[in-house]
Design an enzyme around this catalytic site. Sequence first.
Site: not given
Length: 199
Positions: A13, A91, A108
Amino acid sequence: MRLAILLSGRGSNFAAIHGAIVRGDLDAEIVCVISNRPDAPGIAHARTLGLPAHAVDHRAFDSRAAHEAAVLAILEKEKPDFIALAGYMRLLSPAFIAAYPMRIINIHPSLLPAFPGVDAQGQAIVYGVKLSGCTVHFVDENLDAGPIIVQRAVEVRADDDASTLAARILEEEHAAYVEALVKLASGDYCVDGRRVVFN
């Protein structure tokens, strides 16, 4: 738009975002690329492109807070408008998110709120859905739950398994992330509760 990229792996990405900038499709500058894994292919790619690349190995720190402080110190220096998580497998703490409210974005591989967390493609196969896809969203304190910026749907075929579905979703991820960043770069939007409204 000043853009920071956080990644942990291959950085596909990230490569798609960089390619859009080079083509002139996205008016942005990547001010830094940060990885928590020194051996991540994405950080090596960033270095070959001549971008400011930082490996901040989380294993070298005694706590999550200490690791995040090191990452935040780099971000404070580079002053990005937005932080794009591109396969960043850590996270973020509420304190980290609070430092950049509605300025951290993630992608996601499902149509959220369906199938948050790991192995979203496998979850989709097991559940038997006919459509899956990807979601670009703002990051908040909850897992894969922030306001949605862009979604793209992908048909789930009868002969799909998790890997074939993931490959087709990934193609849409590359386009969706760029689309979301183009919209955010315009500045012509507002966040109204859970809704991201573009004018």
